[in-house]
Design a protein around this motif. Sequence first.
Motif, PDB file in Angstrom:
ATOM      1  N   UNK A 136       0.747  -1.205   0.046  1.00 18.92           N
ATOM      2  CA  UNK A 136       0.055  -0.036   0.028  1.00 18.92           C
ATOM      3  C   UNK A 136       0.825   1.194   0.010  1.00 18.92           C
ATOM      4  N   UNK A 137       1.986   1.195  -0.172  1.00 20.87           N
ATOM      5  CA  UNK A 137       3.115   2.276  -0.078  1.00 20.87           C
ATOM      6  C   UNK A 137       2.751   3.202  -1.484  1.00 20.87           C
ATOM      7  N   UNK A 138       2.243   4.335  -1.537  1.00 15.03           N
ATOM      8  CA  UNK A 138       1.834   4.984  -2.753  1.00 15.03           C
ATOM      9  C   UNK A 138       3.290   5.226  -3.420  1.00 15.03           C
ATOM     10  N   UNK A 139       4.419   5.654  -2.648  1.00 10.83           N
ATOM     11  CA  UNK A 139       5.541   6.205  -3.318  1.00 10.83           C
ATOM     12  C   UNK A 139       6.304   5.310  -4.095  1.00 10.83           C
ATOM     13  N   UNK A 140       5.957   3.763  -3.813  1.00  6.71           N
ATOM     14  CA  UNK A 140       6.692   2.943  -4.792  1.00  6.71           C
ATOM     15  C   UNK A 140       5.897   2.794  -6.196  1.00  6.71           C
ATOM     16  N   UNK A 141       4.759   3.184  -6.020  1.00  2.81           N
ATOM     17  CA  UNK A 141       3.883   3.337  -7.359  1.00  2.81           C
ATOM     18  C   UNK A 141       4.276   4.472  -8.088  1.00  2.81           C
ATOM     19  N   UNK A 142       4.452   5.367  -7.461  1.00  2.88           N
ATOM     20  CA  UNK A 142       4.555   6.913  -7.831  1.00  2.88           C
ATOM     21  C   UNK A 142       5.842   6.990  -8.529  1.00  2.88           C
ATOM     22  N   UNK A 143       7.111   6.129  -8.114  1.00  5.49           N
ATOM     23  CA  UNK A 143       8.232   6.118  -8.744  1.00  5.49           C
ATOM     24  C   UNK A 143       8.147   5.256 -10.064  1.00  5.49           C
ATOM     25  N   UNK A 144       7.635   4.152  -9.940  1.00  4.75           N
ATOM     26  CA  UNK A 144       7.455   3.434 -11.237  1.00  4.75           C
ATOM     27  C   UNK A 144       6.612   4.059 -12.155  1.00  4.75           C
ATOM     28  N   UNK A 145       5.619   4.789 -11.621  1.00  2.54           N
ATOM     29  CA  UNK A 145       5.021   5.703 -12.672  1.00  2.54           C
ATOM     30  C   UNK A 145       5.837   6.691 -13.518  1.00  2.54           C
ATOM     31  N   UNK A 146       6.517   7.380 -12.483  1.00  5.98           N
ATOM     32  CA  UNK A 146       7.703   8.069 -13.103  1.00  5.98           C
ATOM     33  C   UNK A 146       8.803   7.443 -14.061  1.00  5.98           C
ATOM     34  N   UNK A 147       9.085   6.461 -13.805  1.00  6.01           N
ATOM     35  CA  UNK A 147      10.116   5.664 -14.701  1.00  6.01           C
ATOM     36  C   UNK A 147       9.613   5.338 -15.832  1.00  6.01           C
ATOM     37  N   UNK A 183      -2.552   6.616   4.859  1.00  6.05           N
ATOM     38  CA  UNK A 183      -2.570   7.302   6.009  1.00  6.05           C
ATOM     39  C   UNK A 183      -1.372   6.883   6.626  1.00  6.05           C
ATOM     40  N   UNK A 184      -0.663   8.147   6.874  1.00  2.51           N
ATOM     41  CA  UNK A 184       0.790   8.173   7.530  1.00  2.51           C
ATOM     42  C   UNK A 184       0.690   7.590   8.899  1.00  2.51           C
ATOM     43  N   UNK A 185       1.580   6.838   9.344  1.00  6.08           N
ATOM     44  CA  UNK A 185       1.680   6.133  10.517  1.00  6.08           C
ATOM     45  C   UNK A 185       1.573   7.256  11.832  1.00  6.08           C
ATOM     46  N   UNK A 186       2.420   8.274  11.326  1.00  8.38           N
ATOM     47  CA  UNK A 186       2.204   9.247  12.424  1.00  8.38           C
ATOM     48  C   UNK A 186       2.725  10.625  11.601  1.00  8.38           C
ATOM     49  N   UNK A 187       2.538  11.857  12.170  1.00  5.01           N
ATOM     50  CA  UNK A 187       2.884  13.141  11.756  1.00  5.01           C
ATOM     51  C   UNK A 187       4.190  13.495  10.938  1.00  5.01           C
ATOM     52  N   UNK A 188       5.028  12.563  11.483  1.00  2.00           N
ATOM     53  CA  UNK A 188       6.520  12.989  10.921  1.00  2.00           C
ATOM     54  C   UNK A 188       6.625  11.869  10.028  1.00  2.00           C
ATOM     55  N   UNK A 189       5.853  11.041   9.571  1.00  2.00           N
ATOM     56  CA  UNK A 189       6.131   9.866   8.560  1.00  2.00           C
ATOM     57  C   UNK A 189       6.216  10.277   7.111  1.00  2.00           C
ATOM     58  N   UNK A 190       6.807   9.806   6.398  1.00  2.00           N
ATOM     59  CA  UNK A 190       6.763  10.333   4.801  1.00  2.00           C
ATOM     60  C   UNK A 190       5.442  10.252   4.427  1.00  2.00           C
ATOM     61  N   UNK A 191       5.115  11.272   3.596  1.00  2.00           N
ATOM     62  CA  UNK A 191       3.983  11.450   2.837  1.00  2.00           C
ATOM     63  C   UNK A 191       3.897  11.899   1.538  1.00  2.00           C
ATOM     64  N   UNK A 192       5.216  12.150   1.066  1.00  2.00           N
ATOM     65  CA  UNK A 192       5.511  13.029  -0.246  1.00  2.00           C
ATOM     66  C   UNK A 192       5.127  12.022  -1.311  1.00  2.00           C
ATOM     67  N   UNK A 193       4.927  12.737  -2.470  1.00  2.53           N
ATOM     68  CA  UNK A 193       4.553  11.812  -3.903  1.00  2.53           C
ATOM     69  C   UNK A 193       3.184  12.382  -4.425  1.00  2.53           C
ATOM     70  N   UNK A 194       2.322  12.753  -3.839  1.00  3.58           N
ATOM     71  CA  UNK A 194       0.864  12.979  -4.423  1.00  3.58           C
ATOM     72  C   UNK A 194       1.022  14.001  -5.614  1.00  3.58           C
ATOM     73  N   UNK A 195       1.826  15.250  -5.479  1.00  2.32           N
ATOM     74  CA  UNK A 195       2.089  16.105  -6.183  1.00  2.32           C
ATOM     75  C   UNK A 195       2.555  15.771  -7.409  1.00  2.32           C
ATOM     76  N   UNK A 196       3.563  14.807  -7.468  1.00  2.22           N
ATOM     77  CA  UNK A 196       4.250  14.373  -8.291  1.00  2.22           C
ATOM     78  C   UNK A 196       3.560  13.521  -9.488  1.00  2.22           C
ATOM     79  N   UNK A 197       2.573  12.512  -8.775  1.00  2.00           N
ATOM     80  CA  UNK A 197       1.900  11.779  -9.636  1.00  2.00           C
ATOM     81  C   UNK A 197       0.763  12.552 -10.119  1.00  2.00           C
ATOM     82  N   UNK A 198       0.149  13.369  -9.402  1.00  2.00           N
ATOM     83  CA  UNK A 198      -0.934  14.127  -9.965  1.00  2.00           C
ATOM     84  C   UNK A 198      -0.502  15.008 -11.124  1.00  2.00           C
ATOM     85  N   UNK A 199       0.567  15.425 -11.170  1.00  2.00           N
ATOM     86  CA  UNK A 199       1.243  16.111 -12.049  1.00  2.00           C
ATOM     87  C   UNK A 199       1.405  15.369 -13.580  1.00  2.00           C
TER      88      UNK A 199
END
Length: 214
Positions: free
Chosen positions: A151-162, A192-208
């Motif tokens: 369920x980690x969306x960043x893995x799918x985002x990087x694959x999409x970018x590649x 849903x991030x596991x905590x407020x400090x957890x990684x959550x980047x990537x949505x802007x890139x994939x939406x672009x």
Amino acid sequence: MKNLIFTIVLLIASFITKATDNERFNKAMGATLMELGQAQDVASLQEVANKFERIANSETSEWLPNYYAALCYNLIAQKQKEGSEIDKYLDKSEAFITKLSQQNVNTPDEIEVLKAQVAMMRISVNGAARWMKFGSAFEGAIAKAKEINPENPRAYTLKAQMVYYTPEQFGGGAEKACPEIQTAIQKFANFKPTNPLAPKWGSEQVNGLAKACK
């Protein structure tokens, strides 16, 4: 009785100290993450990376400072034009990734995402010469990240970018990337991030990238 009371006092003092340390860490990380979100150029990103490194040196049991320091150097590398400069900053990122591999990381899939990001940017320096080595490194890291956490969306985002940035004659392009892009967007919708400090980047890139699929 005195020994029991003394032991209880020590436990309470230890708990209070730990709570204070956690509060200090969370405050420092939160402030630095806000700076990262506002950083637009190499100088500001370098300053943020330095701050994360200082936090990491102070809080040696915490993995997130090393994670974000590595991410900062990946972002700095993206802003470079010369291949040698890109590699220089990716080397710095990998140094922090090495530190991460020696820590107790509760979401190790995020480390694999960083590895994949580094490999993707290594390829960008010279795709023809580097695809064989770093292409397999990228795919291996993405596969491992998905295996650890599907369920980690960043893995799918990087694959999409590649796929998106791979030339069409080699099986890439916007049309081929669209299914990957849609999957990444769906993963972010449920993320849903596991905590407020957890990684959550990537949505802007994939939406672009998604604009190419409309």
